[in-house]
Design a protein around this motif. Sequence first.
Motif, short mmCIF file in Angstrom:
data_model
loop_
_atom_site.label_atom_id
_atom_site.label_comp_id
_atom_site.label_asym_id
_atom_site.label_seq_id
_atom_site.Cartn_x
_atom_site.Cartn_y
_atom_site.Cartn_z
N THR A 241 -98.02 -13.97 -37.83
CA THR A 241 -99.45 -14.11 -38.15
C THR A 241 -99.74 -15.20 -39.17
O THR A 241 -100.70 -15.09 -39.93
CB THR A 241 -100.06 -12.76 -38.64
N CYS A 243 -101.35 -18.50 -39.88
CA CYS A 243 -102.40 -19.28 -39.21
C CYS A 243 -102.64 -20.60 -39.95
O CYS A 243 -103.35 -20.65 -40.95
CB CYS A 243 -103.70 -18.48 -39.14
N MET A 276 -110.12 -19.54 -34.68
CA MET A 276 -109.84 -18.84 -35.93
C MET A 276 -110.88 -17.75 -36.19
O MET A 276 -110.55 -16.69 -36.73
CB MET A 276 -109.77 -19.84 -37.08
N VAL A 281 -109.10 -14.79 -38.70
CA VAL A 281 -108.19 -15.33 -39.69
C VAL A 281 -108.74 -15.10 -41.10
O VAL A 281 -109.90 -15.43 -41.39
CB VAL A 281 -107.94 -16.83 -39.45
N ASP A 283 -107.36 -14.44 -45.57
CA ASP A 283 -106.28 -14.33 -46.54
C ASP A 283 -106.42 -13.06 -47.38
O ASP A 283 -105.78 -12.91 -48.42
CB ASP A 283 -106.23 -15.56 -47.45
N ALA A 310 -103.19 -17.61 -44.74
CA ALA A 310 -104.25 -16.89 -44.01
C ALA A 310 -103.65 -16.36 -42.71
O ALA A 310 -102.87 -17.05 -42.05
CB ALA A 310 -105.42 -17.82 -43.72
N ARG A 311 -104.02 -15.12 -42.35
CA ARG A 311 -103.41 -14.47 -41.20
C ARG A 311 -104.47 -13.89 -40.27
O ARG A 311 -105.57 -13.56 -40.70
CB ARG A 311 -102.49 -13.33 -41.67
N ASN A 312 -104.13 -13.77 -38.99
CA ASN A 312 -105.05 -13.15 -38.03
C ASN A 312 -104.84 -11.64 -38.05
O ASN A 312 -104.11 -11.06 -37.26
CB ASN A 312 -104.85 -13.72 -36.61
N ILE A 636 -102.07 -21.58 -34.02
CA ILE A 636 -103.46 -22.04 -34.07
C ILE A 636 -103.63 -23.34 -33.30
O ILE A 636 -104.64 -23.52 -32.58
CB ILE A 636 -103.91 -22.20 -35.53
#
Length: 652
Positions: A241, A243, A276, A281, A283, A310-312, A636
């Motif tokens: 994850t 991104c 995104m 997405v 953080d 930052a992650r999904n 991404i």
Amino acid sequence: MAVSVVFSEIQRDTLAKVCDTFVPAIEREEDPGGFWGRTASDLAVPDLVEQTLSQAPEEQLEGMRQLLDALGQQGLADAPQEVREQIIHGVEDSSPEALAGISALRGLTLLLFYAVPDPNTGRNPNWEALGYPGPRSVPPDVPKTIRVTEPRGEDLVLEADVCVVGSGAGGGVIAGELAKAGKKVAVLEAGGYFNESDFNQLELWAYENLYRAGGLTQTAEGQIVLMAGSNLGGGTTVNWTNCLRTTDAVRAEWASEFGLEGLDGGDYDSHLDAVMERIGVTDKASDYNGPHLRLEEACQKLGYDFSRVARNTDPDTYDAEVAGLLGFGDQSGSKQGTLKTYLQDAADAGSEFVVRCRAERILVENGRAAGVEGTYADPNGVQARVTVRAPQVVVACGSLDSPALLLRSGLGGPAVGDYLRLHPATAVAGIYADPQKGWWGAPQTGLSHQFADLEEGHGFLIEGTHASPGVSGSAVPWVTGEQHKETMAKSPSTSSFVFLIRARGHGRVTIDRAGNPVHHYRMTDPLDQKIFRRGLEEMVKLHDAAGAEEVFTFHRKLTQWRRGEDVGAFAKAAHDGPLDPYEHMTFSLHQMGSCRMGSDPKTSVAGPFGELHDTPGVWIGDASAFPTASGTNPMITTMALAHRTATAMRAS
């Protein structure tokens, strides 16, 4: 337990001795969990190794038989532990073929010893000694919301506007976008359909069910281990994850040198922003575990860049206690991969899905795409032919398999399979005074770009890694059985830093006589070797700055440092160590470029928006379309390019 017998009784006895040489019983005054006294045979590992090897091609099996015969002739079966260790080292140093065989046996033995669950408890008995908690909860009762079509033993014929082959970061986006635009979409996926109700948080189960080819395969030369997802959702179901947007420098390069129009401007920004937003997405769910805290401390001390990832993920369902198991499927449902976003969009719009279907060739009529033929095979042995009639076909099987589909179909021109790009990566481990809890929190929540551009736009990123006891056990250098157990027993206090390089060199994908892909890649480019060696050196400096008491690399021949020794000399030794096949644990979770886009049909497979140069209606929709390596975790970029390609397909 039923075992496929592929060895003679003498060879099986030798195999058992080899496995127990890798994992012997070690005498310790205190051994409450039985870890030190436990051998590989105590967990039936020799039988499991034979069962696994039974699936290998006959040529490889014959080579393994010859290796076991050679070890037996050396007197291994009747020798004491110390002599057996010397025999194994002597044989593996005798030839490249012997080294490959011993490496395979050692890796498989240690993977199984540290990962196979007890059938009664569901837990591996070694986890207590490793400080690894294992599964934290039972899979929740979550319904599957995507309806799949099953042939049920009869040939299946579907009619569609678009057939999308593959459902990961690229194929999933294109399926969702085109379905929402009113297209009738059929998705073929080689893997199965699994969701939260299936994710049992077990490493071996995940490799078998969620990953391509059982999780761990090697390039043909044995230099790099490859990992890729294979399930409905593809890599987005099992990735970590991270991104990262496509960098400005790479965007400019792809636009100017390969003709990818608009990639260096606001048009591509809109595609990045769209994907995104759709996958959520953020953080706000990127907690730092011990390894990330050590990396942050080291970067601050050395004055290096460090930032939060930052992650999904959905912060409302995020659970740090289970986030460390994302690579085995996200039981919490927090991960917003294509399964929960774009594929769900496609399903809601009426798309059809066929899982466990291997696409074999693309149908072409009058020089244009006409559909796809494949074979469905479920775990119960049911097989059926699958044909999708469609005037547009999206090839999104991943960079390891997309070129093979084109080669089997005779499509794509001279560049098909060429320019396979990887992000060669490795870890360097530090052992600290306190517990590190590397299994808590998401695997990648912080990273450093400090060395992202060292020379000619190439460099490396520094990131965190997944806590996987089986893979860790197979990767930790083995000199003796006692030394390996001692290192593994320090797992609770171990933090590993990972770096991945943006390689300049490339490999190639070919097919064998059966049409299966073969992946060729040697890391021989001088700049790539220079940057990779710099990465090893910098990891040592980071662990030293973070206060590690011991540091070791993943070279076959143990390269280790203890505080008080000359760290500069150790960093040089890490830098100078061999990188040849089987001499160093080098891996790549990112595969790109084997069906790349570009303006020149001689050096690219598809045009600047993804349509094949030689076959209208066939589009490339995954990371194989990358003109070069991205230099960042590619999810991404893959999704944004797929979003861009879907826009072009709607307009075509």
